[in-house]
Design a protein around this motif. Structure first.
Motif, mmCIF file in Angstrom:
data_model
loop_
_atom_site.group_PDB
_atom_site.id
_atom_site.type_symbol
_atom_site.label_atom_id
_atom_site.label_comp_id
_atom_site.label_asym_id
_atom_site.label_seq_id
_atom_site.Cartn_x
_atom_site.Cartn_y
_atom_site.Cartn_z
ATOM 1 N N ALA A 34 -5.297 7.785 8.166
ATOM 2 C CA ALA A 34 -3.996 7.397 8.723
ATOM 3 C C ALA A 34 -3.078 6.803 7.663
ATOM 4 N N GLY A 35 -3.659 6.237 6.593
ATOM 5 C CA GLY A 35 -2.850 5.582 5.586
ATOM 6 C C GLY A 35 -2.339 6.483 4.488
ATOM 7 N N MET A 36 -2.776 7.724 4.493
ATOM 8 C CA MET A 36 -2.306 8.665 3.465
ATOM 9 C C MET A 36 -0.878 9.132 3.767
ATOM 10 N N PRO A 37 -0.023 9.289 2.779
ATOM 11 C CA PRO A 37 -0.230 8.936 1.362
ATOM 12 C C PRO A 37 0.087 7.477 1.056
ATOM 13 N N LYS A 38 0.798 6.796 2.019
ATOM 14 C CA LYS A 38 1.235 5.435 1.752
ATOM 15 C C LYS A 38 1.132 4.619 3.041
ATOM 16 N N PRO A 39 0.343 3.524 3.039
ATOM 17 C CA PRO A 39 0.173 2.740 4.267
ATOM 18 C C PRO A 39 1.429 1.950 4.619
ATOM 19 N N THR A 40 1.572 1.665 5.899
ATOM 20 C CA THR A 40 2.715 0.883 6.388
ATOM 21 C C THR A 40 2.187 -0.386 7.054
ATOM 22 N N PRO A 41 3.054 -1.380 7.266
ATOM 23 C CA PRO A 41 2.594 -2.606 7.950
ATOM 24 C C PRO A 41 2.009 -2.341 9.331
ATOM 25 N N LEU A 42 2.462 -1.238 9.989
ATOM 26 C CA LEU A 42 1.911 -0.912 11.303
ATOM 27 C C LEU A 42 0.410 -0.680 11.236
ATOM 28 N N LEU A 43 -0.056 -0.138 10.106
ATOM 29 C CA LEU A 43 -1.491 0.125 9.957
ATOM 30 C C LEU A 43 -2.291 -1.182 9.939
ATOM 31 N N GLY A 44 -1.619 -2.269 9.559
ATOM 32 C CA GLY A 44 -2.306 -3.561 9.530
ATOM 33 C C GLY A 44 -2.795 -3.997 10.900
ATOM 34 N N TRP A 45 -2.076 -3.604 11.952
ATOM 35 C CA TRP A 45 -2.534 -3.959 13.300
ATOM 36 C C TRP A 45 -3.863 -3.274 13.620
ATOM 37 N N PHE A 46 -3.998 -2.028 13.208
ATOM 38 C CA PHE A 46 -5.234 -1.297 13.489
ATOM 39 C C PHE A 46 -6.401 -1.842 12.656
ATOM 40 N N SER A 47 -6.128 -2.178 11.397
ATOM 41 C CA SER A 47 -7.202 -2.755 10.586
ATOM 42 C C SER A 47 -7.567 -4.151 11.096
ATOM 43 N N GLY A 48 -6.576 -4.875 11.620
ATOM 44 C CA GLY A 48 -6.871 -6.185 12.209
ATOM 45 C C GLY A 48 -7.771 -6.074 13.423
ATOM 46 N N VAL A 49 -7.524 -5.052 14.242
ATOM 47 C CA VAL A 49 -8.394 -4.820 15.410
ATOM 48 C C VAL A 49 -9.820 -4.520 14.956
ATOM 49 N N LEU A 50 -9.954 -3.789 13.869
ATOM 50 C CA LEU A 50 -11.277 -3.465 13.336
ATOM 51 C C LEU A 50 -11.995 -4.744 12.876
#
Length: 329
Positions: free
Chosen positions: A229-245
């Protein structure tokens, strides 16, 4: 004119309390011959026989009381104690449970159930729980705390045993048996090894490995999804999903700690020192979670790098490989 049986019962109770159960038996026998339907007298006779070390006639007297109108819970308690003295453990447990069923709020029924459960190794843990209930129901009765201490002593729960014996002595300072048991507990507690027993480590390992398997699925699978999901460049929105993990990892660990009892919980923390594979897996998963948590915070602060996630996923992959290859052995 013969003495009323109610007065005979009172005198028999006094004799038994003073340490003369045989005299109480001799007093009750003729009175019951003349009044065979007096349930309380049969119970008092059973109690006297138990104090005299005669479980067979005690059981017979308790059975006679059970078929009459009277305090059946008392008769069940006496029958349970007699059966336990005779080595008939299963029947004793059944009688004691029936006593508790009849009077669940009677601390004396809980005490007897704890006593008979303590007689067999496979029910001693339950005996501690029942003893705790008896102490809760009767906080001013030394006997309830003594039975709890005895049950805890048998399962080597030194902390509970010492607390129970100390409580019993506060209520009855003259009880030398409790004082001797308290000294035994303190001596054994001081001599107990600092490391958990082999049984505790085995039980801890059996609980840890399924939790590690769930963590492997979370960290390896979740990390891979984050990479895609983070390819090619991660966004702050991805932080919510990693936080859930990260929260999911914490939930698995918390569930493991909550399920473990006190002795096993201590073994959980000591397990990596005694099980190298567990140490390796927990180290890798711990590193993975820490790096993932740091990357999550960095995303919210505007970072756009994927390198920490790659490192976290590789650590998780190494730990997950050990979990799969070891198979819980």
């Amino acid at each position: 004119m013969s003495e009323p049986i109610a007065a005979v019962v009172v005198r028999a109770a006094e004799l038994t309390a003073r340490g003369f159960p045989q005299r109480a038996i001799e007093l009750l026998r003729p009175a019951l011959a003349a009044n065979p339907l007096h349930a309380e007298a049969w119970c008092r006779l059973a109690a006297a026989h138990l104090d005299a070390g005669q479980p067979d006639p005690a059981l017979d007297a308790a059975k006679r009381a059970l078929v009459l109108d009277g305090d059946h819970a008392w008769a069940q308690r006496l029958a349970a104690l007699a059966l336990s003295e005779l080595g008939r453990h299963q029947e004793a447990v059944v009688a004691a449970r029936e006593c508790v069923r009849r009077k669940p709020g009677d601390w004396r029924c809980q005490v007897v159930l704890a006593e008979v459960l303590s007689a067999a190794p496979d029910t001693r843990r339950e005996a501690v729980e029942v003893g705790q209930e008896a102490a809760r129901l009767a906080p001013t009765e030394a006997r309830a705390f003594q039975v709890l201490g005895d049950a805890a002593l048998r399962v080597r729960d030194w902390g509970t045993a010492e607390w129970a014996y100390r409580s019993a002595l506060r209520l009855d300072p003259a009880d030398e048996d409790v004082r001797a048991n308290l000294a035994t507990v303190r001596r054994k507690r001081a001599a107990a090894p600092a490391h958990p027993s082999g049984d505790a480590l085995t039980l801890a390992h059996a609980m840890v490995w399924p939790a590690l398997s769930r963590l492997a699925v979370l960290l390896v699978g979740g990390g891979l999804l984050l990479l895609l999901a983070g390819m090619p460049k991660p966004t702050p929105l991805l932080g919510w999903f990693s936080g859930v993990l990260v929260v999911g990892v914490g939930a698995v660990v918390l569930q493991l700690l909550v399920r473990a009892r006190r002795g096993v919980r201590k073994a959980l923390f000591a397990l990596p020192r005694h099980r190298p594979k567990v140490a390796a897996v927990t180290t890798m998963f711990g590193l993975s979670t820490l790096v993932l948590a740091g990357w999550t915070v960095a995303l919210f602060l505007g970072a756009t790098t994927m390198q920490p996630l790659v490192i976290a996923w590789l650590c998780a992959l190494v730990g997950g490989s050990v979990v799969v290859l070891a198979g819980g052995r």
